[in-house]
Structures are given as C-alpha cells and as structure tokens.
Enzyme design. Structure first.
Site: not given
Ligand SMILES: Cc1ncc(COP(=O)(O)O)c(C=O)c1O
Length: 402
Positions: A63, A115, A189, A214
């Site tokens: 971990r 998101y 992000d 992604k």
């Molecule tokens: C722009 C964005 N940030 C964060 C996330 C969250 O990521 P995760 O699904 O890997 O937890 C997503 C998921 O679709 C996203 O599109």
C-alpha cells in the site's frame, strides 16, 4: 534499486526529450531490475523482505509503495514534466485524496460544470465533513475572483469541461487566485485533453489531476486516477494520504496503464484527426442544431484554446434537432459508436449526458448548464475516419426520416 528510483523522482535529463520518447523511457530503465527486464515487471508481492528490522530496500508494504506503481508514477510525471506523480484506484479516489488535505470549515471554489461524479463527491461526501463548496462558471475569471473567501483552500476546475467543452483561461485564474491567497491549492482536471495536448502546470496550477481511466490508459480496461505536481510539500502530504487512505491501484493495472501510455501520443493524434472530421461533418448536417468541438473556429473560446492547448482532443458534442425519441432512434442505428459511458479509449463511444454521465447533477443545474435530452456526447475513437463518418451519416439519416 537506487534511492532516486524508490522515491519516485525522475531523471530530469529525460525531460529534454520529446513526449513520445518520454512515454517509452521514463521510469522504464532496465537497470532498476536485477533481471534487466525491458518492460517493468508486475510485482504482485504485498510485502518486501527487510535486511534487519526497519532496514529495507525502499519498499515495505504494497500500500505504501510498489515497484510497478513507481515505474508508472515516474513515467506519468515525465509526461506532465512534473517533479512528482501519484496514482490512485480511480479518478474519484484521487479527488477524495486531494480533498483530505482540507479540514472542517474550509471552502472549495469549483467549476459549475464538472463530471457528474466529481460534483457528487463534493456535494454529498465532502460537504458532510463541514467543507463548503461554491460552484462558479470558470470561463469568466471575474466570477472566480468574486467567489474567493478567506477560508477558500481549494480551487478545482476542468478545462475543457465535461460535457460541454467550456474552456477556462488557466493562467488568468491562477493569477487571480494566487494574488488573493498564494496558499490556495489550484487543481485542474486535465482528463479531456491528457498531458499530450495540455500542460496546466506551465500556467501556475499546483496539481494536475487525471482520470487515467480515459485517454492515458486508453483501452477501456482500467479504472485509475493520478496527480502530478512540482510542489514537494503537496507531494509529501498526498503521499502520506495515499498510504493512510489506501485507495491504491493494483500492480497489474499499473502495468496495463504503463503499456497504454506508450501509444498516448499516436492515439491522441488519431483521436484529433477523426474528431475534427466528425465535427466538420456534423456542422453541415440538417439534423444537428449545434456542434461543440475545441478545433472549430465557432468555439466561443477558440483564442484561449489556441493559447494554452497544443491540440483539440477527441471529444465532440452536438445538439440534435428533435427530442429524446429522435436521439434514441439515432443511437439505435449506430454500428461503430458504442452506447456507453466513459471516453478517451481507442473505440468510439456515444452517450446522452442528461440521463447517463450527468444524471447525478441536480436537474435545475443541468437545465442552467444546457445539459438537456438532445445533447449527445461523442468520444471519437481511432477507427478509420471514413467509417466513422459513414456510421454517423446513416444513423442521422434514419433519425431524420422519422
Ligand atoms: C473529467 C472527469 N474527471 C474525473 C472522472 C472520474 O474518474 P474515474 O471514473 O476514473 O473515477 C471522470 C469520469 O468520467 C471524468 O470524465
């Protein structure tokens, strides 16, 4: 293994090399393994033998540190040209770890368009611990200036946003926030563009966050998140939380991402080529009311995009003339675009944000943002361009004929 490698620091000479080269070589040095393996081995061991009590070779327990994870973190740091990177079990686990840096009474100023899961975490989880959140439209920097408070500790935004691809001038926001209080942590992000097309650290951001799920992994087979930063204080604090909270990814997943990243540059170029062709095709189509794509001159923030992005990515949004039934007819006929959540992988995906990825947003916020049932989000993959256009064409023709 040298101390340098164990700590996750990167060989900064590598940073002079191109993006594609760094993706292949950073963190992958065969010398670090006794076997001289060219591909970093998947080290599944959860624990590591010690020479004497508390005397070890840099790893104690899986971990707190793992060699496969370390290779990935070093490679990722090099892509962001950052001093440090850390990876987590998901993008949302990354957000939760960053939020752990705050305490009761602190305030977050966040983008109003995020998101759905990111918004949900702040609204329903962080808020439970006495952290207040103000949502602001970041495409107008003066909104952010107005929202900052004496207890603001974190500023969080996506650029471009999910799903409507609104763009924020990162440099302008950083100047405003740091002038107000240099201790405020600014997080971008960067999921929609990936390190290949945008480097937010260059514009004064403290932490770049990614849903690795992604583009970075790019093959729809791993859920993972990451941070990159140049600040050693934040790296130390986040490394502590990474171990204390324990939302770490498996070594096998780290191996897969490490492998996926090697083609990030090539994939992003093809995503962009296809997305631009798709966006131009849709712009001319009678069943399409509006197209949003970073690479179209019609994008309202095209100037900012040109200033801070080195490309436009693979995400395209469109509003269809009609209603949810028209959208459903279009989706039913698509053969190559798979109806599924997520984005950024090699295969093309399509979704309806209002009832899928952004269903968890409060309905009034969805309405205010313009996320209605006629909005369709395309994650344009790396298939042959003509095949994608033909697929969209036949499905739109069918929906239009009803
Ligand atoms: C722009 C964005 N940030 C964060 C996330 C969250 O990521 P995760 O699904 O890997 O937890 C997503 C998921 O679709 C996203 O599109």
């Amino acid at each position: 293994m040298s101390k340098n490698q164990v700590n996750g620091d990167v060989d900064h000479d590598l940073y002079k090399l191109g993006f594609g080269t760094r993706a292949l070589h950073a963190g992958q040095e065969p010398d670090q393994w006794n076997s001289r393996a060219v591909v970093p081995p998947i080290v599944m061991s959860t624990t590591f033998a010690q020479f004497a009590p508390a005397v070890h070779a840099g790893y104690e327990y899986g971990r707190s540190g793992n060699p496969t994870r370390n290779s990935l973190q070093k490679c990722l740091a090099s892509l962001d040209k950052a001093k440090f990177a850390l990876v987590y079990a998901s993008g949302l686990a990354t957000q939760a770890n960053i939020t752990q840096l705050l305490k009761e009474g602190d305030n977050i100023v966040a983008g109003d368009e995020l998101y759905g899961g990111t918004n949900r975490y702040f609204r329903t989880c962080a808020a439970k611990f006495g952290i207040s959140i103000d949502y602001v439209n970041f495409s107008k920097p003066e909104n952010v200036e107005r929202a900052l408070k004496s207890n603001t500790k974190l500023v969080w935004f996506e650029t471009p946003t999910n799903p409507l691809l609104k763009v924020t001038d990162i440099e302008a926001i950083c100047k405003i926030v740091k002038k107000f209080n240099s201790d405020i942590i600014i997080v971008v992000d960067n999921t929609f563009l990936s390190p290949y097309f945008q480097s937010p650290l260059n514009f004064g951001v403290d932490i770049v966050m990614n849903s690795i799920t992604k583009y970075i992994n790019g093959h729809s087979d791993v859920i993972m998140g990451s941070i990159s930063t140049n600040r050693s204080d934040l790296h130390q604090q986040l490394k502590y939380v990474q171990n204390a909270v324990g939302a770490v990814p498996s070594p096998f997943d780290c191996f897969l991402v490490n492998r996926g990243m090697k083609t990030l540059a090539l994939r992003m170029e093809q995503h962009q080529k296809n997305a631009l062709a798709v966006a131009k095709f849709l712009e001319e189509h009678p069943l399409v009311r509006k197209v949003i794509y970073l690479g179209l001159k019609s994008h309202p923030q095209y100037d900012v995009i040109k200033k801070q992005c080195s490309g436009f990515g693979g995400m395209v949004c469109m509003y269809i003339n009609g209603n949810l039934e028209t959208v459903k007819a279009f989706l039913e006929k698509l053969k190559l675009f798979t109806l599924a959540e997520s984005l950024g992988a090699v295969e093309s995906l399509v979704e309806v944000p209002s009832i899928m990825t952004h269903a968890s947003l409060p309905p009034e916020l969805r309405k205010e943002l313009g996320i209605d049932d006629t909005l369709v989000r395309l994650s344009v993959g790396i298939e042959n361009t003509d095949d994608l256009i033909q697929d969209l064409d036949q499905a739109l023709k069918y929906a239009n004929s009803l």
